[in-house]
Design a protein around this motif. Structure first.
Motif, PDB file in Angstrom:
ATOM      1  N   VAL A  24       5.705  39.321  15.809  1.00 29.87           N
ATOM      2  CA  VAL A  24       7.512  39.561  15.183  1.00 29.87           C
ATOM      3  C   VAL A  24       7.328  39.602  13.553  1.00 29.87           C
ATOM      4  O   VAL A  24       8.609  39.578  13.921  1.00 29.87           O
ATOM      5  N   MET A  25       6.617  39.900  13.501  1.00 24.87           N
ATOM      6  CA  MET A  25       6.888  41.012  11.659  1.00 24.87           C
ATOM      7  C   MET A  25       6.749  41.788  11.658  1.00 24.87           C
ATOM      8  O   MET A  25       8.336  42.596  10.914  1.00 24.87           O
ATOM      9  N   LEU A  26       7.086  42.436  13.162  1.00 25.26           N
ATOM     10  CA  LEU A  26       6.745  43.986  12.581  1.00 25.26           C
ATOM     11  C   LEU A  26       7.903  44.519  13.995  1.00 25.26           C
ATOM     12  O   LEU A  26       8.287  45.904  14.223  1.00 25.26           O
ATOM     13  N   ALA A  27       8.181  43.535  14.094  1.00 25.47           N
ATOM     14  CA  ALA A  27       9.113  43.624  15.803  1.00 25.47           C
ATOM     15  C   ALA A  27      10.628  44.514  15.247  1.00 25.47           C
ATOM     16  O   ALA A  27      10.667  45.983  15.748  1.00 25.47           O
ATOM     17  N   PRO A  28      11.132  44.333  14.334  1.00 22.83           N
ATOM     18  CA  PRO A  28      12.346  44.811  13.603  1.00 22.83           C
ATOM     19  C   PRO A  28      11.889  46.149  13.080  1.00 22.83           C
ATOM     20  O   PRO A  28      12.998  46.766  13.536  1.00 22.83           O
ATOM     21  N   VAL A  29      10.750  46.624  12.870  1.00 22.22           N
ATOM     22  CA  VAL A  29      10.397  47.957  11.821  1.00 22.22           C
ATOM     23  C   VAL A  29      10.109  49.066  12.730  1.00 22.22           C
ATOM     24  O   VAL A  29      10.556  50.070  12.719  1.00 22.22           O
ATOM     25  N   SER A  30       9.086  48.405  13.858  1.00 25.22           N
ATOM     26  CA  SER A  30       9.093  49.040  15.257  1.00 25.22           C
ATOM     27  C   SER A  30      10.584  49.386  15.855  1.00 25.22           C
ATOM     28  O   SER A  30      10.396  50.848  17.228  1.00 25.22           O
ATOM     29  N   GLY A  31      11.266  48.634  16.256  1.00 21.12           N
ATOM     30  CA  GLY A  31      12.583  49.201  16.822  1.00 21.12           C
ATOM     31  C   GLY A  31      13.177  49.976  16.083  1.00 21.12           C
ATOM     32  O   GLY A  31      14.066  50.376  16.654  1.00 21.12           O
ATOM     33  N   PHE A  32      13.546  49.880  14.611  1.00 21.35           N
ATOM     34  CA  PHE A  32      14.128  50.301  13.523  1.00 21.35           C
ATOM     35  C   PHE A  32      13.414  52.216  13.950  1.00 21.35           C
ATOM     36  O   PHE A  32      14.089  53.036  13.990  1.00 21.35           O
ATOM     37  N   ALA A  33      12.061  52.051  13.665  1.00 22.36           N
ATOM     38  CA  ALA A  33      11.535  53.528  14.310  1.00 22.36           C
ATOM     39  C   ALA A  33      11.953  53.976  15.363  1.00 22.36           C
ATOM     40  O   ALA A  33      12.092  55.039  15.671  1.00 22.36           O
TER      41      ALA A  33
END
Length: 177
Positions: free
Chosen positions: A141-150
């Motif tokens: 859940v914490m990595l989802a926004p970062v990976s979506g942005f990437a």
């Protein structure tokens, strides 16, 4: 074969040491279960770090006296197996999973952090994922926004690189015409 007084004191001391560090205790009636099945249950419990033991109820009552698990003393009747764990979910999960495959193991009570649990509450506690699964879900859940942005930046870069050769080709064709 009965235990002498010194053996009983040793058992109470051993179980009291486990109870002192425990978060959860689950009590289940094991009447009619074959020894081979109990051996399988013990192996599963050992693999999960759960202390599983058949005890005389009077010794178990003495072991939980003065602890947060003292309310379990009322439920300690009949042939019982005690599941004690430092992990909040492990004791409930081991016993509940085994009870699914063996209907002779009947969960009678439990206690989590001083709160008395009935059979349904023990089953609910057992359905909670393990600590490792919860940590991995939290990290996901914490990595989802970062990976979506990437992924968005990568898609934007790919789109721009597709558009760049087309613009260069158009620029080369324009003077020729």
């Amino acid at each position: 074969m009965g235990l002498n007084l010194n053996d009983k004191k040793a058992v109470v001391a051993e179980v009291s040491a486990k109870v002192a560090t425990a978060q959860t205790i689950v009590v289940a009636e094991y009447r009619g279960i074959q020894v081979a099945h109990l051996t399988q249950l013990r192996a599963k419990a050992r693999a999960q770090g759960v202390y599983l033991r058949v005890l005389k109820n009077t010794l178990a009552r003495r072991s939980v006296e003065g602890t947060q698990f003292a309310s379990l003393a009322d439920s300690m009747t009949g042939p019982l197996i005690y599941s004690i764990s430092d992990d909040a979910v492990a004791a409930a999960k081991v016993v509940a999973d085994f009870a699914k495959t063996n209907d002779k193991l009947v969960i009678t009570a439990g206690n989590y952090a001083g709160k008395q649990l009935d059979k349904a509450a023990v089953a609910a506690l057992a359905s909670i994922p393990s600590r490792e699964v919860l940590i991995s879900q939290l990290l996901g859940v914490m990595l989802a926004p970062v990976s979506g942005f990437a992924r968005g930046l990568a898609a934007l870069a790919a789109k721009k690189s597709e558009g760049a050769p087309a613009a260069e080709v158009a620029a080369e064709e324009a003077p020729a015409a």
